[in-house]
Design a protein around this motif. Structure first.
Motif, PDB file in Angstrom:
ATOM      1  N   ARG A 476       0.853  -1.192   0.000  1.00 53.95           N
ATOM      2  CA  ARG A 476       0.000   0.000   0.000  1.00 53.95           C
ATOM      3  C   ARG A 476       0.888   1.241   0.000  1.00 53.95           C
ATOM      4  NH1 ARG A 476      -3.042  -3.437  -0.967  1.00 53.95           N
ATOM      5  NH2 ARG A 476      -5.100  -3.918  -0.057  1.00 53.95           N
ATOM      6  N   TRP A 477       0.507   2.216  -0.845  1.00 54.15           N
ATOM      7  CA  TRP A 477       1.236   3.485  -0.835  1.00 54.15           C
ATOM      8  C   TRP A 477       0.752   4.328   0.345  1.00 54.15           C
ATOM      9  CZ3 TRP A 477      -0.279   1.354  -5.630  1.00 54.15           C
ATOM     10  CH2 TRP A 477       0.796   0.962  -6.437  1.00 54.15           C
ATOM     11  N   ILE A 478       1.681   5.060   0.920  1.00 54.94           N
ATOM     12  CA  ILE A 478       1.420   5.759   2.184  1.00 54.94           C
ATOM     13  C   ILE A 478       1.391   7.275   1.987  1.00 54.94           C
ATOM     14  CG2 ILE A 478       2.388   6.257   4.484  1.00 54.94           C
ATOM     15  CD1 ILE A 478       1.311   3.420   4.146  1.00 54.94           C
ATOM     16  N   THR A 479       0.352   7.910   2.533  1.00 57.03           N
ATOM     17  CA  THR A 479       0.361   9.377   2.639  1.00 57.03           C
ATOM     18  C   THR A 479      -0.198   9.766   4.014  1.00 57.03           C
ATOM     19  OG1 THR A 479      -1.845   9.594   1.654  1.00 57.03           O
ATOM     20  CG2 THR A 479       0.045   9.814   0.160  1.00 57.03           C
ATOM     21  N   CYS A 480       0.173  10.950   4.462  1.00 60.08           N
ATOM     22  CA  CYS A 480      -0.332  11.461   5.746  1.00 60.08           C
ATOM     23  C   CYS A 480      -0.180  12.970   5.754  1.00 60.08           C
ATOM     24  CB  CYS A 480       0.446  10.837   6.909  1.00 60.08           C
ATOM     25  SG  CYS A 480      -0.129  11.388   8.529  1.00 60.08           S
ATOM     26  N   GLU A 481      -1.241  13.663   6.147  1.00 59.22           N
ATOM     27  CA  GLU A 481      -1.198  15.132   6.151  1.00 59.22           C
ATOM     28  C   GLU A 481      -0.379  15.669   7.317  1.00 59.22           C
ATOM     29  OE1 GLU A 481      -5.121  16.721   5.939  1.00 59.22           O
ATOM     30  OE2 GLU A 481      -5.469  15.969   3.896  1.00 59.22           O
ATOM     31  N   ASP A 482      -0.265  14.878   8.368  1.00 63.37           N
ATOM     32  CA  ASP A 482       0.469  15.313   9.565  1.00 63.37           C
ATOM     33  C   ASP A 482       1.910  14.804   9.493  1.00 63.37           C
ATOM     34  OD1 ASP A 482       1.564  15.564  12.188  1.00 63.37           O
ATOM     35  OD2 ASP A 482      -0.453  15.622  13.039  1.00 63.37           O
ATOM     36  N   GLU A 483       2.854  15.702   9.233  1.00 65.39           N
ATOM     37  CA  GLU A 483       4.265  15.326   9.078  1.00 65.39           C
ATOM     38  C   GLU A 483       4.810  14.633  10.318  1.00 65.39           C
ATOM     39  OE1 GLU A 483       6.634  15.397   6.730  1.00 65.39           O
ATOM     40  OE2 GLU A 483       5.159  15.956   5.214  1.00 65.39           O
ATOM     41  N   LYS A 484       4.369  15.092  11.484  1.00 63.91           N
ATOM     42  CA  LYS A 484       4.862  14.521  12.736  1.00 63.91           C
ATOM     43  C   LYS A 484       4.422  13.055  12.878  1.00 63.91           C
ATOM     44  CE  LYS A 484       5.115  15.606  17.679  1.00 63.91           C
ATOM     45  NZ  LYS A 484       4.571  16.463  18.769  1.00 63.91           N
ATOM     46  N   VAL A 485       3.158  12.790  12.543  1.00 72.65           N
ATOM     47  CA  VAL A 485       2.633  11.413  12.610  1.00 72.65           C
ATOM     48  C   VAL A 485       3.355  10.529  11.596  1.00 72.65           C
ATOM     49  CG1 VAL A 485       0.585   9.953  12.235  1.00 72.65           C
ATOM     50  CG2 VAL A 485       0.369  12.118  13.470  1.00 72.65           C
ATOM     51  N   LEU A 486       3.569  11.063  10.389  1.00 74.20           N
ATOM     52  CA  LEU A 486       4.265  10.297   9.348  1.00 74.20           C
ATOM     53  C   LEU A 486       5.684   9.939   9.792  1.00 74.20           C
ATOM     54  CD1 LEU A 486       4.238   9.099   6.501  1.00 74.20           C
ATOM     55  CD2 LEU A 486       4.983  11.319   5.617  1.00 74.20           C
ATOM     56  N   LYS A 487       6.355  10.887  10.389  1.00 71.95           N
ATOM     57  CA  LYS A 487       7.720  10.647  10.866  1.00 71.95           C
ATOM     58  C   LYS A 487       7.733   9.537  11.931  1.00 71.95           C
ATOM     59  CE  LYS A 487      11.796  13.142  12.558  1.00 71.95           C
ATOM     60  NZ  LYS A 487      12.315  14.453  13.033  1.00 71.95           N
ATOM     61  N   GLU A 488       6.761   9.563  12.829  1.00 62.81           N
ATOM     62  CA  GLU A 488       6.652   8.552  13.882  1.00 62.81           C
ATOM     63  C   GLU A 488       6.334   7.177  13.273  1.00 62.81           C
ATOM     64  OE1 GLU A 488       6.719   7.148  17.843  1.00 62.81           O
ATOM     65  OE2 GLU A 488       7.449   9.017  16.935  1.00 62.81           O
ATOM     66  N   PHE A 489       5.428   7.180  12.284  1.00 63.26           N
ATOM     67  CA  PHE A 489       5.060   5.932  11.611  1.00 63.26           C
ATOM     68  C   PHE A 489       6.282   5.310  10.928  1.00 63.26           C
ATOM     69  CE2 PHE A 489       3.712   3.758   7.677  1.00 63.26           C
ATOM     70  CZ  PHE A 489       2.878   2.791   8.208  1.00 63.26           C
ATOM     71  N   LYS A 490       7.063   6.156  10.245  1.00 71.00           N
ATOM     72  CA  LYS A 490       8.266   5.660   9.556  1.00 71.00           C
ATOM     73  C   LYS A 490       9.262   5.068  10.546  1.00 71.00           C
ATOM     74  CE  LYS A 490       9.886   8.322   6.128  1.00 71.00           C
ATOM     75  NZ  LYS A 490      10.188   9.543   5.341  1.00 71.00           N
ATOM     76  N   LYS A 491       9.382   5.708  11.686  1.00 70.48           N
ATOM     77  CA  LYS A 491      10.329   5.240  12.705  1.00 70.48           C
ATOM     78  C   LYS A 491       9.909   3.867  13.247  1.00 70.48           C
ATOM     79  CE  LYS A 491      12.346   6.723  17.134  1.00 70.48           C
ATOM     80  NZ  LYS A 491      12.271   7.765  18.195  1.00 70.48           N
ATOM     81  N   LYS A 492       8.597   3.702  13.506  1.00 67.19           N
ATOM     82  CA  LYS A 492       8.104   2.462  14.119  1.00 67.19           C
ATOM     83  C   LYS A 492       7.986   1.312  13.109  1.00 67.19           C
ATOM     84  CE  LYS A 492       7.145   3.871  18.429  1.00 67.19           C
ATOM     85  NZ  LYS A 492       5.838   4.387  18.807  1.00 67.19           N
ATOM     86  N   ASN A 493       7.859   1.640  11.814  1.00 69.13           N
ATOM     87  CA  ASN A 493       7.595   0.599  10.799  1.00 69.13           C
ATOM     88  C   ASN A 493       8.678   0.538   9.723  1.00 69.13           C
ATOM     89  OD1 ASN A 493       4.599  -0.402  11.346  1.00 69.13           O
ATOM     90  ND2 ASN A 493       4.643   1.822  11.667  1.00 69.13           N
ATOM     91  N   GLU A 494       9.873   0.989  10.073  1.00 71.93           N
ATOM     92  CA  GLU A 494      10.947   1.110   9.078  1.00 71.93           C
ATOM     93  C   GLU A 494      11.219  -0.202   8.343  1.00 71.93           C
ATOM     94  OE1 GLU A 494      15.018   3.732   8.840  1.00 71.93           O
ATOM     95  OE2 GLU A 494      14.631   2.567  10.656  1.00 71.93           O
ATOM     96  N   SER A 495      11.112  -1.321   9.054  1.00 73.09           N
ATOM     97  CA  SER A 495      11.440  -2.609   8.426  1.00 73.09           C
ATOM     98  C   SER A 495      10.407  -3.027   7.383  1.00 73.09           C
ATOM     99  CB  SER A 495      11.555  -3.703   9.493  1.00 73.09           C
ATOM    100  OG  SER A 495      10.328  -3.838  10.187  1.00 73.09           O
TER     101      SER A 495
END
Length: 534
Positions: A476-495
């Motif tokens: 699934r392609w990922i988008t998010c309007e909240d940059e802070k949430v996106l950054k947190e998501f990337k950190k937790k799901n990097e693998s």
């Protein structure tokens, strides 16, 4: 636009055009029906001129010859023919093992589709998938129930199957008398006449098999009293109980006119084709990011929906297929290629007439033209004679199958990258690079594409590679309007995160269940199953 400014010649050419694809499950008779349409249109003179895709069942070692020979060999990608004053563009939708994202995108370039259903099998999974794509655009669907010369389901049972699985209302425009050995013909509701079946019927036989009054007692002699009685009862029932064809419902994809026949025997094909040219819509307006584009506008516009490589193995050429959306194409005209911001000259455009391809002088909205491409044109690119536009609705679909690429010669890493990027630009595969590690993950809608990819890497890029299975099944392609949430998501799901070949952030996981769990955990993240081409 003021109607007084509309070019009457342009409008006449647009109204003559019908651009469609045939959708079906493998073995429902797509190749046969395609061939018979070309026979009735006079584009080919004998059966056997259209190659079946059964070559795709050959061994892996044969894939190179498949690529050069497999009927996609340009000629069957687009077939143009004339019928009763109409210019018909028939686009191929490869099926079964040959199934790829390319198949989906062909459906973005048509104005309607003909759906073939096997009389014995009813609606099959592939047809359901293709129907989903048609529904995204509310594409009008005409249905042809094929193989009436064999035993199969009762007509009303097929209707129930179609309506249940595809959520589209069936309106019969013809009706069969029996099936298999009892198949005697097809009644045409529009003309109120009956065509009597003959296995030797040919496209040259326009008349001679018809009876135009069901009360005529000759009918009992021709098909038996029992079948004549049944036909009269069926017709009375359908006329009394069935909803008439509502053009608005049909044109928005919620109602389908249905025809019955036997394509292999040419029977019922003419009735369908006669109705098709009358009720299939001519080229209509198309949406762009800026505005809707009407076909009768004088300014030229078009988009690329398909790229085919190695149509000529000697020259490693790539052809970009354009759907013309507005204005008139003339040989040598200059157009703006908006993604790269350059003006290009369209000097050697090709149009495809059944088994031949010819250079053309002019073409109109609805026509499909091929342009030689040296790697600068991508799927979804827009070309216009003036204003900047970006046509919408040319999607990339989330792949359903994944493999890890194994490079056998590390010195060929650069060539591998180049090959995978170019093959992904054609749309047959998608390439993902994990944020962690240095893997190449290839995704595809159909598994055949992995073997074709390896064969083409070897033949075209001199890269010896193989693939192995990987525990992934969802992207699934990922988008998010909240940059802070996106950054947190990337950190937790990097693998689980990758970048596709166009740099889009993509979430890969093992199952739909796992995806659902992640979506619940991250409600502000949007997970896209499709995305527009850049």
């Amino acid at each position: 636009m003021n109607s007084n400014t509309i070019d009457k010649i342009l409008l006449k050419e647009i109204n003559k055009r019908r651009t469609f694809a045939i959708i079906s499950h493998p073995d429902a008779g797509k190749t046969t029906l395609t061939e018979k349409l070309l026979l009735f249109g006079g584009a080919i003179q004998q059966a056997g001129a259209v190659k079946s895709r059964k070559v795709a069942r050959a061994a892996t070692s044969d894939f190179l010859s498949i690529e050069q020979e497999r009927g996609i060999s340009v000629s069957s990608s687009v077939m143009k023919f004339e019928y009763k004053g109409y210019e018909i563009n028939l686009l191929d939708t490869p099926g079964h093992k040959d199934f790829s994202e390319d198949t989906y995108r062909v459906l973005t370039a048509v104005d309607c589709a003909v759906m073939i259903i096997d009389n014995a099998k009813g609606v099959e999974p592939q047809t359901q998938k293709l129907m989903e794509v048609c529904r995204m655009r509310n594409t009008p669907i005409i249905t042809f129930i094929n193989k009436l010369d064999r035993e199969g389901m009762e007509p009303l049972d097929i209707f129930e199957d179609i309506e249940d699985k595809l959520q589209i209302e069936c309106v019969p425009l013809s009706w069969p008398i029996g099936m298999g050995k009892r198949f005697k013909g097809v009644y045409n509701f529009a003309k109120k006449e009956l065509g009597i079946f003959s296995a030797g019927y040919s496209p040259k036989d326009d008349d001679g098999f018809y009876i135009d009054d069901l009360t005529d007692l000759r009918l009992d002699e021709m098909i038996s009293e029992t079948q004549a009685k049944q036909l009269r009862e069926d017709v009375d029932l359908i006329v009394g109980a069935s909803e008439p064809l509502d053009m608005d419902l049909y044109l928005n994809g919620t109602q389908t006119p249905v025809f019955f026949g036997s394509a292999i025997n040419n029977f019922g094909v003419k009735e369908m084709l006669d109705a098709f040219v009358k009720i299939a819509p001519p080229p209509g307006k198309r949406s762009t990011a800026q505005r809707d584009v009407e076909p009768f506008e004088k300014g030229f516009s078009g988009f690329t929906f398909k790229i085919q490589a190695n149509m000529d193995p000697e020259h490693r050429d790539r052809i970009a297929f354009f759907r013309i959306c507005s204005g008139k194409f003339t040989k040598g005209m200059k157009v703006r290629h908006h993604r790269i911001g350059k003006e290009i000259k369209l000097s050697n455009a090709t149009i495809f007439m059944a088994q031949e391809r010819n250079n053309i002088e002019e073409a109109y909205p609805g026509d499909i033209i091929g342009i030689h491409n040296h790697g600068t044109i991508k799927i979804g690119d827009t070309f216009t004679s003036k204003e900047p536009l970006k046509f919408l609705g040319i999607p990339s679909f989330a792949p359903e199958h994944f493999r890890r690429v194994i490079l056998k010669d590390p010195l060929k890493a650069k060539s591998l990258n180049k090959g995978l990027v170019q093959l992904s630009e054609e749309g047959a595969i998608q390439v993902f690079r994990p944020l962690l590690g240095n893997l190449h993950i290839v995704g595809a809608v159909g598994v055949l594409q992995f073997d074709v990819t390896m064969a083409r890497l070897k033949a075209e890029y001199n890269v010896n590679a193989s693939y192995e299975t990987i525990d992934l099944s969802v992207a699934r392609w990922i988008t998010c309007e909240d940059e802070k949430v996106l950054k947190e998501f990337k950190k937790k799901n990097e693998s689980n995160l990758t970048l596709d070949s166009e740099g889009w952030l993509t979430f890969l996981t093992t199952s739909v269940y796992q995806l659902g769990f992640t979506m619940e955990e991250w409600p502000q993240i949007v997970f896209h199953k499709t995305r527009e081409h850049n």
